[in-house]
Design an enzyme around this catalytic site. Structure first.
Site, PDB file in Angstrom:
ATOM      1  N   GLU A 125       0.289  -0.129  -3.597  1.00  0.00           N
ATOM      2  CA  GLU A 125      -1.060  -0.981  -3.645  1.00  0.00           C
ATOM      3  C   GLU A 125      -0.823  -2.322  -4.825  1.00  0.00           C
ATOM      4  O   GLU A 125      -0.680  -1.814  -5.976  1.00  0.00           O
ATOM      5  CB  GLU A 125      -2.386  -0.391  -3.781  1.00  0.00           C
ATOM      6  N   LYS A 172     -12.309   6.430  -4.865  1.00  0.00           N
ATOM      7  CA  LYS A 172     -11.050   5.731  -4.524  1.00  0.00           C
ATOM      8  C   LYS A 172     -10.190   5.128  -5.504  1.00  0.00           C
ATOM      9  O   LYS A 172      -8.947   5.167  -5.933  1.00  0.00           O
ATOM     10  CB  LYS A 172     -11.064   4.960  -3.282  1.00  0.00           C
ATOM     11  N   ASP A 188       1.876  17.783  -6.770  1.00  0.00           N
ATOM     12  CA  ASP A 188       1.097  17.669  -5.672  1.00  0.00           C
ATOM     13  C   ASP A 188      -0.094  16.824  -5.610  1.00  0.00           C
ATOM     14  O   ASP A 188      -1.303  17.237  -6.257  1.00  0.00           O
ATOM     15  CB  ASP A 188       1.003  19.308  -5.094  1.00  0.00           C
ATOM     16  N   HIS A 220      -7.232  -9.737  -7.108  1.00  0.00           N
ATOM     17  CA  HIS A 220      -6.284  -9.331  -6.108  1.00  0.00           C
ATOM     18  C   HIS A 220      -5.386 -10.162  -5.357  1.00  0.00           C
ATOM     19  O   HIS A 220      -4.358  -9.947  -4.962  1.00  0.00           O
ATOM     20  CB  HIS A 220      -7.223  -8.471  -5.041  1.00  0.00           C
TER      21      HIS A 220
END
Ligand code: MEV
Length: 420
Positions: free
Chosen positions: A79, A257, A273, A370
């Protein structure tokens, strides 16, 4: 087309598997070369039906100051804005003294669940009477852990919907520990079966609420100011966004998130993990039956205070950690040598990521920051060569409307200019 090539695929050697796949899916010489270039014999030992490596970009979170120490944290993510955002958040907090993250004791939870019983209360009494024996059985299944000072330390018993869950609390020291916990849980299950109990399942629980890590920070208001907004205005809007994430699961999911954008990327680079960390984080976020934001922000007399708590049952040994050269190198880069330290750094990183996201949302919105980074991905997706990316991004930044067609057209123009 027949998929016969899949029959016994795992039995072939790596190059045969690549050949079979390339033929079956007509990957051509370019596809085949791609498979070969990224494959390693070492990773062929990791998973079944291995054909190649799938690579992720790795970048560094810089200036993350935790408990007075400046960390450089490797992050693996596709990302575009994640690494830039976290470094921005970390730098802002560093100016105000950095993050504080107390060292926490950590235990994993191994669940041994009895099938529904007519008289669960009697089973609970019986199990509690045999608590010391059950812990001994667990420890005997993995004696080396106890020798290192860890092992099964305690157990708690919960009745849930008619089931009885025996939760073994296991100290796995510096390891990731899933295998240790599963071995211990299965040994306890076997012994309970021999005593006549019907055991439904014995496995690690990823709701690692015995491995919680907190990070906090306080920013003076002047460090938060943005074009068109005073520091106080930004702080007040961040507090409102934090409140919203406590009451609205739709916003909470996105708030979390964003936090996991940073934590996952650093967990991947650490060889741990990340699915375990993800599932634990979200289960913890819903622990009171309502899904909430994991990080909270409030105004205090000293400024804007942020706090993040989540389960971080990470290790620095075991599993695939340090098995690959990249994973080893990442520990050299971060200088992290203990599991507790890794958890403290990860929680701080998550809070830095959340700060950067909320500050952007509270001011110019998320797209402004962004877009420049997204344009790089767009440039690559329309076929720009690395040397063409910067000029194409510069052209895209001047456009009112940007999409793939516009990017492709501008790329053509750049290529034609270069030919002339
Ligand atoms: C994007 O990957 C993550 C954010 O949406 C997080 C947030 O909204 O808090 C920016």
């Amino acid at each position: 087309m027949s998929d016969n090539w899949q029959h016994g695929f795992y039995k072939h050697g790596l190059s045969e598997r690549q050949e079979l796949l390339a033929q079956a899916r007509q990957l051509g010489p370019v596809g085949m070369a791609e498979l070969q270039a990224n494959a390693t014999d070492q990773h062929d030992q990791f998973i079944e039906n291995y054909v190649t490596d799938y690579r992720l970009p790795e970048g560094l979170a810089l200036n993350l100051v935790v408990n007075g120490k400046n960390y450089t944290v490797p992050m693996a993510t596709e990302e575009p804005s994640v690494v830039a955002a976290v470094s921005n958040g970390a730098q802002r907090v560093a100016k105000c003294g950095g993050f504080e993250a107390p060292v926490n004791s950590r235990c994993l939870v191994g669940q041994v669940v009895l099938d529904k019983l007519e008289n669960p209360d009697r089973a609970v009494t019986d199990l509690l009477m045999h608590k010391a024996e059950l812990l001994q059985i667990a420890n005997a299944a993995h004696p080396s852990m106890q020798k290192r000072g860890g092992g099964a330390k305690d157990l708690r018993i919960r009745q849930v919907g008619g089931f009885v869950s025996i939760d073994l609390l296991i100290d796995v020291q510096q390891a990731m520990g899933a295998n240790t916990v599963n071995t211990m849980a299965e040994a306890v299950a076997e012994s309970l079966r021999q005593s006549g109990y019907d055991v439904l399942v014995a496995v690690l629980s990823n709701l690692a609420d015995q491995s919680l890590q907190t990070a906090t920070c306080t920013l003076s208001l002047n460090t938060l100011a943005a074009p068109g907004f005073t520091g106080r205005e930004v702080a007040e809007r961040i507090v409102k966004l934090s409140e919203l994430a406590q009451v609205d699961p739709y916003r909470a999911a996105t708030h979390n998130k964003g936090i996991m954008n940073g934590i996952d990327a650093a967990v991947i680079a650490s060889g741990n993990d990340w699915r375990a960390i993800e599932s634990g984080a979200h289960a913890y976020a819903a622990r009171d039956g309502h899904y909430r934001g994991l990080a909270k922000w409030e105004l205090t007399t000293k400024g804007l205070r942020g706090e993040l708590t989540l389960p971080l049952p990470v290790g620095v040994v075991g599993g695939s950690i340090k098995l690959t050269p990249q994973s080893k190198l990442n520990y050299q880069i971060s200088g992290i040598s203990r599991a507790e330290e890794l958890a403290m750094v990860l929680a701080s990183l998550g809070l830095a990521q959340n700060l950067a996201a909320l500050r952007a949302l509270a001011t110019s919105g998320i797209q402004a920051g962004h877009m420049k980074l997204q344009y790089r991905s767009l440039a690559l997706s329309v076929g720009a060569e690395p040397s063409e990316v910067a000029p194409l991004v510069a052209k895209l930044t001047q456009q009112k409307r940007v999409d793939a067609a516009v990017a492709a057209q501008l790329l053509k123009e750049i290529q034609n200019e270069r030919k002339d």
